[in-house]
Design an enzyme around this catalytic site. Structure first.
Site, PDB file in Angstrom:
ATOM      1  N   LYS A  34       0.870  -1.188   0.000  1.00 60.57           N
ATOM      2  CA  LYS A  34       0.000   0.000   0.000  1.00 60.57           C
ATOM      3  C   LYS A  34       0.894   1.221   0.000  1.00 60.57           C
ATOM      4  O   LYS A  34       2.059   1.144   0.427  1.00 60.57           O
ATOM      5  CB  LYS A  34      -0.870   0.015   1.267  1.00 60.57           C
ATOM      6  CG  LYS A  34      -2.170   0.775   1.097  1.00 60.57           C
ATOM      7  CD  LYS A  34      -3.200  -0.088   0.391  1.00 60.57           C
ATOM      8  CE  LYS A  34      -4.511   0.619   0.231  1.00 60.57           C
ATOM      9  NZ  LYS A  34      -5.578  -0.330  -0.158  1.00 60.57           N
TER      10      LYS A  34
HETATM   11  P1  NAD Z   1     -13.133   7.152  -2.402  1.00 60.09           P
HETATM   12  O1  NAD Z   1     -12.117   8.200  -2.236  1.00 60.09           O
HETATM   13  O2  NAD Z   1     -13.674   6.893  -3.771  1.00 60.09           O
HETATM   14  O3  NAD Z   1     -14.386   7.453  -1.442  1.00 60.09           O
HETATM   15  C1  NAD Z   1     -14.253   7.605  -0.070  1.00 60.09           C
HETATM   16  C2  NAD Z   1     -15.589   8.026   0.499  1.00 60.09           C
HETATM   17  O4  NAD Z   1     -15.472   8.104   1.916  1.00 60.09           O
HETATM   18  C3  NAD Z   1     -16.062   9.412   0.034  1.00 60.09           C
HETATM   19  O5  NAD Z   1     -17.466   9.398  -0.121  1.00 60.09           O
HETATM   20  C4  NAD Z   1     -15.677  10.314   1.209  1.00 60.09           C
HETATM   21  O6  NAD Z   1     -16.489  11.459   1.291  1.00 60.09           O
HETATM   22  C5  NAD Z   1     -15.925   9.371   2.364  1.00 60.09           C
HETATM   23  N1  NAD Z   1     -15.202   9.776   3.583  1.00 60.09           N
HETATM   24  C6  NAD Z   1     -13.912  10.165   3.704  1.00 60.09           C
HETATM   25  N2  NAD Z   1     -13.645  10.476   4.973  1.00 60.09           N
HETATM   26  C7  NAD Z   1     -14.776  10.260   5.670  1.00 60.09           C
HETATM   27  C8  NAD Z   1     -15.142  10.401   7.028  1.00 60.09           C
HETATM   28  N3  NAD Z   1     -14.279  10.817   7.931  1.00 60.09           N
HETATM   29  N4  NAD Z   1     -16.426  10.093   7.389  1.00 60.09           N
HETATM   30  C9  NAD Z   1     -17.306   9.661   6.467  1.00 60.09           C
HETATM   31  N5  NAD Z   1     -17.022   9.497   5.165  1.00 60.09           N
HETATM   32  C10 NAD Z   1     -15.784   9.809   4.777  1.00 60.09           C
HETATM   33  O7  NAD Z   1     -12.511   5.828  -1.773  1.00 60.09           O
HETATM   34  P2  NAD Z   1     -12.903   4.320  -2.078  1.00 60.09           P
HETATM   35  O8  NAD Z   1     -12.013   3.833  -3.161  1.00 60.09           O
HETATM   36  O9  NAD Z   1     -14.369   4.211  -2.214  1.00 60.09           O
HETATM   37  O10 NAD Z   1     -12.406   3.597  -0.731  1.00 60.09           O
HETATM   38  C11 NAD Z   1     -13.225   3.505   0.423  1.00 60.09           C
HETATM   39  C12 NAD Z   1     -12.704   2.392   1.315  1.00 60.09           C
HETATM   40  O11 NAD Z   1     -12.684   1.169   0.590  1.00 60.09           O
HETATM   41  C13 NAD Z   1     -11.267   2.575   1.832  1.00 60.09           C
HETATM   42  O12 NAD Z   1     -11.154   1.991   3.107  1.00 60.09           O
HETATM   43  C14 NAD Z   1     -10.444   1.762   0.839  1.00 60.09           C
HETATM   44  O13 NAD Z   1      -9.197   1.354   1.361  1.00 60.09           O
HETATM   45  C15 NAD Z   1     -11.382   0.588   0.631  1.00 60.09           C
HETATM   46  N6  NAD Z   1     -11.143  -0.159  -0.603  1.00 60.09           N
HETATM   47  C16 NAD Z   1     -11.177   0.440  -1.819  1.00 60.09           C
HETATM   48  C17 NAD Z   1     -10.976  -0.318  -2.955  1.00 60.09           C
HETATM   49  C18 NAD Z   1     -11.084   0.271  -4.334  1.00 60.09           C
HETATM   50  O14 NAD Z   1     -11.051  -0.504  -5.310  1.00 60.09           O
HETATM   51  N7  NAD Z   1     -11.248   1.563  -4.498  1.00 60.09           N
HETATM   52  C19 NAD Z   1     -10.701  -1.691  -2.856  1.00 60.09           C
HETATM   53  C20 NAD Z   1     -10.686  -2.283  -1.584  1.00 60.09           C
HETATM   54  C21 NAD Z   1     -10.909  -1.505  -0.469  1.00 60.09           C
END
Ligand code: NAD
Length: 413
Positions: free
Chosen positions: A102
């Site tokens: 990561k």
């Molecule tokens: P993203 O940046 O597309 O979206 C993140 C979302 O979380 C946004 O809506 C943002 O407003 C919200 N957010 C941020 N801080 C916040 C807070 N303090 N309180 C409430 N909401 C908050 O990110 P993503 O890619 O959707 O990732 C979200 C989670 O999923 C992370 O933990 C990431 O590690 C995990 N994840 C993502 C992927 C991927 O393919 N993108 C894969 C596996 C896991």
């Protein structure tokens, strides 16, 4: 300060009660193999700045390191250690030939204009260059990064690389036009929704008319919500970084998709009732809670009062180990992150294979593969949890630890 990496170690220790892992395997997995910190200057519209980049490569026994890049103000080494470790276990759980990594930058992407962000992305790639590679370490998007940035990283990598042809397979999560895979954008969220479906099937529950609450309407959250709405569920609570909203009639996910095309947050959405805090959101009476934002969102205090039947972790590490214990006592199931959000790395793997073989698989083909593998992974971990009489998180870790341990034993014992 609480440590996210410590939580991973607690999760591992909990799982060790249900399997026999060689002490040397345990020792190796307790510490990341490489922690790369690099600072780089970048010329921005307001002058030059020096930023600090992170890449943690946790383990590569199963194959090249694999894991996302996060751009968020709270990025720090402890968090990246934890996220890299979860990637190792996630790839092992899905039987992928990848290890875990990561990385990221402690910046708020919303504070930069497009030109500045492009400059940051390209300079960051230059800093990463020596450490990544198609058979070495393959980054992908995470919080605050997206397909467009992966396109630029791939481009910058090839500008430096020169000579041996254009390498696409060094970054995944790219746009389809730039060598990305169909279904990659929706893959993580779709996988989360498929876990909800598997849980319902296992519990003999019909999802039609059932309710869910979602934290985070980003890449993962919005696609999970879309698929669940298609399955007849109602989203009665949702939140992003700016607001928490409640509507007992249910929000229209498709309308929200449209809204988010031209808005960067839900703050001005203007529908539903604003809740005071995330604690009120998680406390809503509903069937399913999906945390899909950041780690450490659901605490022991939340766990005592939450009313849902199941928590499906879209985010990495949203539930604390103390909360996990309470959910187990209260018979509230937790579908763990390394299973629930593994659809993303699964399709990243398909993207990598397509790039390496210069192939393009159809949308239907990738979706069918994703759906089959997610269902299969859910069933194997659910069955293991029943056989070993442990939680699904413990079973997920047991599966991955045993897989990694087999590699250690075959090589060394
Ligand atoms: P993203 O940046 O597309 O979206 C993140 C979302 O979380 C946004 O809506 C943002 O407003 C919200 N957010 C941020 N801080 C916040 C807070 N303090 N309180 C409430 N909401 C908050 O990110 P993503 O890619 O959707 O990732 C979200 C989670 O999923 C992370 O933990 C990431 O590690 C995990 N994840 C993502 C992927 C991927 O393919 N993108 C894969 C596996 C896991």
């Amino acid at each position: 300060m609480s440590s996210v990496f410590k939580n991973v170690k607690v999760q591992m220790q909990n799982a060790l009660r249900f399997c026999k892992i060689h002490p040397n395997t345990q020792k190796v997995l307790a510490t990341p193999q490489n922690r790369i910190l690099f600072s780089f200057p970048v010329q921005l519209s307001k002058g030059m700045d020096v930023l600090q980049g992170y890449r943690v490569q946790h383990n590569n026994w199963l194959g090249p390191y694999k894991g996302g890049l996060r751009f968020h103000p709270d990025v720090n080494l402890d968090e990246v250690d934890a996220l890299a470790s979860w990637m190792t276990y996630k790839c092992a759980l899905q039987d992928l030939p990848f290890g875990g990594a990561k990385g990221g930058l402690a910046i708020d992407p919303s504070k930069y204009n497009k030109e500045d962000m492009d400059a940051i992305v390209r300079q960051f790639t230059r800093g990463l260059y020596d450490h990544v590679g198609s058979n070495k370490d393959i980054p992908a998007p995470d919080v605050g990064t997206n397909g467009n940035m992966m396109n630029k990283m791939m481009d910058e990598y090839n500008v430096i690389h020169r000579g041996t042809g254009h390498v696409k397979s060094v970054f995944t999560g790219k746009s389809v036009e730039c060598g990305g895979s169909h279904v990659r954008e929706e893959a993580t969220g779709r996988g989360v929704a498929l876990c909800v479906e598997q849980w319902a099937f296992d519990q003999n529950i019909d999802l039609e008319g059932k309710t869910f609450v979602l934290q985070g309407f980003g890449n993962v959250g919005k696609y999970a919500a879309k698929v669940l709405e298609e399955k007849g569920m109602k989203m009665i609570g949702m939140a992003d970084h700016s607001v928490c909203l409640y509507n007992p009639q249910g929000f229209s996910v498709m309308e929200l998709f449209e809204y988010m095309r031209s808005n960067s947050s839900l703050k001005e959405y203007g529908q539903g009732t604003a809740l005071k805090s995330k604690d009120e959101l998680f406390d809503l009476e509903c069937d399913v809670v999906i945390p899909a934002a950041l780690e450490m969102q659901i605490s022991e205090e939340n766990a005592k009062t939450m009313k849902c039947k199941v928590i499906v972790e879209g985010a990495n590490g949203p539930v604390s180990p103390e909360a996990d214990e309470i959910f187990a006592q209260r018979n509230i199931q937790v579908v763990p992150d390394i299973l629930a959000n593994s659809g993303g790395v699964l399709v990243s793997y398909y993207e990598w294979v397509q790039n390496k073989h210069e192939e393009v698989w159809s949308e239907q083909d990738v979706r069918e593969k994703l759906d089959y593998k997610m269902g299969d992974a859910y069933r194997k971990i659910n069955e293991l949890s029943k056989n070993r009489n442990c939680t699904m998180r413990e079973a997920a870790f047991v599966y991955s630890l045993e897989k990694l341990d087999n590699v250690y034993r075959k090589r060394n014992v």
